[in-house]
Design a protein around this motif. Sequence first.
Motif, PDB file in Angstrom:
ATOM      1  N   HIS A 172       0.672  -9.995   9.118  1.00  0.00           N
ATOM      2  CA  HIS A 172      -0.585  -9.341   9.482  1.00  0.00           C
ATOM      3  C   HIS A 172      -0.660  -9.062  10.983  1.00  0.00           C
ATOM      4  O   HIS A 172      -1.752  -8.859  11.525  1.00  0.00           O
ATOM      5  N   CYS A 182      -5.546  -3.037   5.140  1.00  0.00           N
ATOM      6  CA  CYS A 182      -4.755  -4.113   4.523  1.00  0.00           C
ATOM      7  C   CYS A 182      -5.635  -4.929   3.582  1.00  0.00           C
ATOM      8  O   CYS A 182      -6.854  -4.980   3.749  1.00  0.00           O
ATOM      9  N   CYS A 184      -6.008  -7.933   3.640  1.00  0.00           N
ATOM     10  CA  CYS A 184      -6.606  -9.062   4.387  1.00  0.00           C
ATOM     11  C   CYS A 184      -7.895  -8.652   5.085  1.00  0.00           C
ATOM     12  O   CYS A 184      -8.598  -9.494   5.641  1.00  0.00           O
ATOM     13  N   CYS A 189      -1.736  -3.554   9.300  1.00  0.00           N
ATOM     14  CA  CYS A 189      -0.880  -4.741   9.315  1.00  0.00           C
ATOM     15  C   CYS A 189       0.520  -4.382   8.815  1.00  0.00           C
ATOM     16  O   CYS A 189       0.687  -3.458   8.008  1.00  0.00           O
TER      17      CYS A 189
HETATM   18 ZN    ZN Z   1      -3.341  -7.765   6.843  1.00  0.00          ZN
END
Ligand code: ZN
Length: 324
Positions: A172, A182, A184, A189
């Motif tokens: 990340h 992403c 996340c 990332c």
């Molecule tokens: Zn990420």
Amino acid sequence: MSEINLNKAAIALDFGGTNIKIGLIRQGKVLNQTLLPAHSGAGIIPRLPDVQAAVMDLLEQEGLALGNCSGVGIGLPGLVDPQHLSLLSINEKYADAVGFAFGAWVEEAFGLPIVMENDARAALLGETVYGTAHGESNAVLMIFGTGIGTAALMNGKIIRGRHFQAGILGGHFVTDVNGSRCSCGGVGCLEAEASHWSLQGWLKNQQGYANSLLAIESNIGYRQVIDASQSGDMLALSAMQHLYKHWSSGIVNLVHAYDPDVVILSGGLMKAKDIVLPELVRRVHEQAWTPWGKVRFIVAENPDSSVLLGLSHLIEEGIDIDYV
Ligand SMILES: [Zn+2]
């Protein structure tokens, strides 16, 4: 650590996004290992009875009983608190594993001690203690599985950090500030740009997809793209340039952050190391600011067992291993 323990086998469970790898390890040697599909989107708890049965099968094949085992090591692709034996946070996969009482499960299923660690950190331990990076004290690792895991070792100490997340979020690191969203929550990332899981989505957004060999594949990952690039497929060739750009940026970021002598590479992608390594190394050496020399590259001999070996070491040494 008693001598008896060294003669016992360790049970190692590597919960990857696509597969669960299960191994019996003794003194750094994999006695036997097997693989189950992870179905990680549906959670970890439904998989545990099958994992338990697979462990018992492996033991039977080796003529061993639980009494011949020293403990159970669990590796997970998320933020793990090894002291409190819990998974703190994970990205999309195994959502029900956060807060799950792994210690109670291991006690009930096997009656053995348990250790837990982030999978990439375990892989770094596995490769520096037992693997091809044996003896290295300053290393970073990048493991290409479903996602991209990383870990760092400085002056012989595994970097863990105050919130258990130091070194392991290299997947990340941002490699394109204008890049894709992403899973996340971040943008651009490395994982969102160049991981096994994000590759299919990236390809489908490219011009020329309909005319590519890859358009007839139902499930596109690294292997399909590498194979198609070897056949001269234009989209696959351009995808490889895209992947090299992001992978090398991620590695350069790790080199700049943790000052390693060596970069250890593992995971399924390394089965194609003869194809991908030369270009990856060339780009990193060209981009990294390392006036002392050039980082060396080491590839895991058996990318499928890096995590298992590290978990077995944690069982043998306990969690008091030297961390920063
Ligand atoms: Zn990420």
